[in-house]
Scaffold this active site. Structure first.
Site, PDB file in Angstrom:
ATOM      1  CB  SER A 100      -0.881  -0.018   1.242  1.00 40.87           C
ATOM      2  OG  SER A 100      -1.628   1.164   1.335  1.00 40.87           O
TER       3      SER A 100
ATOM      4  CB  CYS B 283      -0.132   5.541   9.058  1.00 38.84           C
ATOM      5  SG  CYS B 283       0.496   6.991   8.184  1.00 38.84           S
TER       6      CYS B 283
ATOM      7  CE  LYS C  66       2.153  -1.655   5.798  1.00 41.10           C
ATOM      8  NZ  LYS C  66       2.040  -0.965   4.495  1.00 41.10           N
TER       9      LYS C  66
END
Lengths: 307, 260
Positions: free
Chosen positions: A21, A130, A165
């Site tokens: 991604s 993130c 993730k």
């Protein structure tokens, strides 16, 4: 010739090679350079329930054997994805997996719920790692309780394959992996970027607008490989290895350490057809060493003695 | 436009100045169609400090000889390595990338086009001038530099149109910045195209805006992928953050937030 097909829970992949991604757009960006349908899957750009403008420029700094980014999840939101992007990619003959991000538990749930309704999206990758957003993002992924909380809530609304993730910016990644496994995650993918920083000495200023950003590329590979190996020993769910994969040899290393599949990320920027070269290389490796299937590579690391 | 990854052969690498070189590359296959303003991504091998490709604007395309020219400013390890190429070396390129300058219709050959460049930013203007001339236009170039030796490729520009120059030290042409050149007062232009240092482009944009002249600028934000995947090279425009590599590098100043 060795069989490349592998499974991630109920999800069948024609090859263990997928793209990460944020490095592969929605797949179409690379269609001029390779047959994207030969990939095991495409993890598309991080998507949030609402549109996000991302962080101000500059967002990138080159580093030795890698780069820092501070994009900050720029995307046009889940509704735009559903109406403007999904129709263009839904009939691709590969797994389209949406990377779902959020700033609160309810925003993760809102986005996951919308993705669950899309027939041709067989899985999501929950991005709790993130490093480039102020609220949410990595905040959920750096504690076992935070990770468990968001996975529990998303699991309730998302019946298909749920991949989580993980962030490497933690003391012990296996604690987080075990926590999300306990909440019903089907798989974990690791690693997201490592928090880093770059300085312009002439200006005596940070290069990135956000001061810190996420490090990726070949420079992170040994760290990622170590974390995949540790996680393989700690959980039973399949692992997708990510971190600086730039050759078939890197990919095989991740599989030997315990990854069922891999994501190729930053290296797509240098060679947009690298994932095909990696796919061919894994097959040749299997044939050379007598592995009938690529799946047999997973965890085939041989460690002698009492280590 | 379809993008290609090609290995090209170095025909010549000419150091035209202490800080600049002209790289002439030949393709084995027919070069894909390209537009002035588009760029290539060059893979730099054998430079440990260079991880990413280097975006370089297309300086000139010689379609007859299948040649692509790049004008390189040696700013770091990557560009320095490129400047050390020898004839016969191979370079891997991705091209063509980005949009390109708007070329006025060929029926409108009374249209007055001014191409303003500064430093190595003059690079894409040669290809633009060539295409404008091929369409029947008479491009006017206004090229600026600090000093005469940094006015690059003047003889090539002269082949495609009238060339005016400025230098900060007055060693060639009018002394001062391009935006103070007398041609701007004596001729009414319809279109301005500019590429160069950002302060220069901003001054040109302000001049064009205040004079109601259509103006396109070519940006060179730092990039990683060059194909719209990483979202690193964004410019904050009136439409939000958009990728310079795919939506640009050429923008009409109306789209940017440079002017109030």
């Amino acid at each position: 010739m060795a069989e490349l097909k592998i499974n991630i829970g109920k999800l069948s992949l024609k090859s263990p090679v997928t793209t990460a991604s944020g490095t592969f757009g929605y797949g179409m960006e690379y269609a001029d350079f390779m047959d994207i349908e030969r990939l095991g899957g495409i993890f598309v750009k991080g998507t949030t329930a609402e549109p996000r403008e991302g962080n101000p420029y500059p967002r990138m700094a080159e580093t030795p054997a890698g780069m820092l980014n501070a994009v900050g999840l720029q995307n046009k939101g889940s509704d735009y994805f559903i109406h403007s992007i999904y129709p263009k990619i839904k009939d691709l003959d590969t797994n389209i997996i949406v990377n779902v991000s959020g700033s609160t538990v309810s925003s993760y749930v809102a986005c996951a719920e919308k993705m669950a309704a899309l027939e041709k999206i067989p899985a999501i990758e929950l991005n709790i790692s993130c490093p480039n957003v102020k609220k949410g993002g990595m905040a959920f992924g750096v504690t076992a309780t935070g990770a468990a909380e968001v996975v529990r809530a998303v699991r309730e609304v998302y019946p298909k394959v749920l991949i989580v993730k993980l962030s490497p910016n933690v003391t012990d990644i296996t604690e987080i992996a075990k926590a999300v496994e306990a909440e019903g995650a089907d798989s974990v993918s690791l690693i997201n970027t490592l928090l880093g920083m770059a300085i312009d000495v002439n200006k005596r200023k940070p290069i990135l607008s956000t001061i810190t950003g996420g490090l990726s590329g070949p420079c992170v590979k040994p760290v990622a490989l170590r974390m995949v190996w540790q996680t393989y020993k700690a959980v039973k769910i399949p692992i997708i290895g990510i971190g600086g994969i730039a050759s078939w040899k890197d990919a095989v290393e991740f599989m030997l350490a315990g990854a069922a599949a891999v994501q190729v990320g930053t290296s797509n920027f240098i060679d947009p057809a690298i994932s095909m070269k990696i796919t061919g290389g894994i097959r040749e490796y299997c044939d050379k060493y007598g592995f009938k299937t690529a799946a047999e590579l997973t965890g085939a690391l041989e460690i002698s003695g009492n280590v | 436009m379809k993008k290609y990854m090609l290995d090209m052969t170095v025909k010549e690498c000419i150091n035209i100045h202490a800080n600049h070189c002209l790289l002439k590359l030949i393709s084995d296959c027919t070069l894909p169609g390209t537009l002035p303003g588009q760029f290539v991504q060059v893979r730099v091998d054998n430079s440990p400090a260079t991880f990413l490709r280097r975006p370089v604007s297309i300086h000139y395309i010689d379609e007859v000889n299948n040649e692509l020219w790049l004008l390189i400013q040696k700013v770091g390890d990557g560009t320095r390595m490129m400047s050390k190429c020898r004839p016969g070396d191979r370079l891997n390129l991705i091209l063509p990338l980005g949009n390109g300058f708007t070329i006025p219709p060929c029926t409108d050959n009374e249209c007055k086009n001014l191409l303003i460049g500064g430093g190595v930013g003059t690079a894409p203007l040669l290809f633009l001038g060539a295409r404008l001339k091929a369409k029947g236009h008479k491009p006017v170039f206004l090229l600026g530099a600090r000093t005469q030796s940094e006015l690059l490729q003047l003889q090539y520009f002269q082949a495609f149109g009238t060339v005016y120059t400025t230098t900060e030290d007055g060693s060639c042409g009018e002394k001062g910045f391009v935006t103070r050149h007398s041609i701007l007062k004596s001729v009414r232009f319809d279109n301005i195209y500019t590429c160069g240092p950002k302060p220069m482009m901003k001054a040109v944009a302000e001049y064009a805006f205040s004079s109601s002249i259509s103006c396109e600028v070519s940006l060179e934000n730092t990039m990683a992928c060059g194909i719209g995947a990483c979202l690193c090279c964004v410019e904050d425009t009136r439409e939000g953050n958009i990728c310079v590599c795919t939506e640009g590098p050429v923008f009409n100043i109306d789209k940017l937030k440079w002017l109030n």
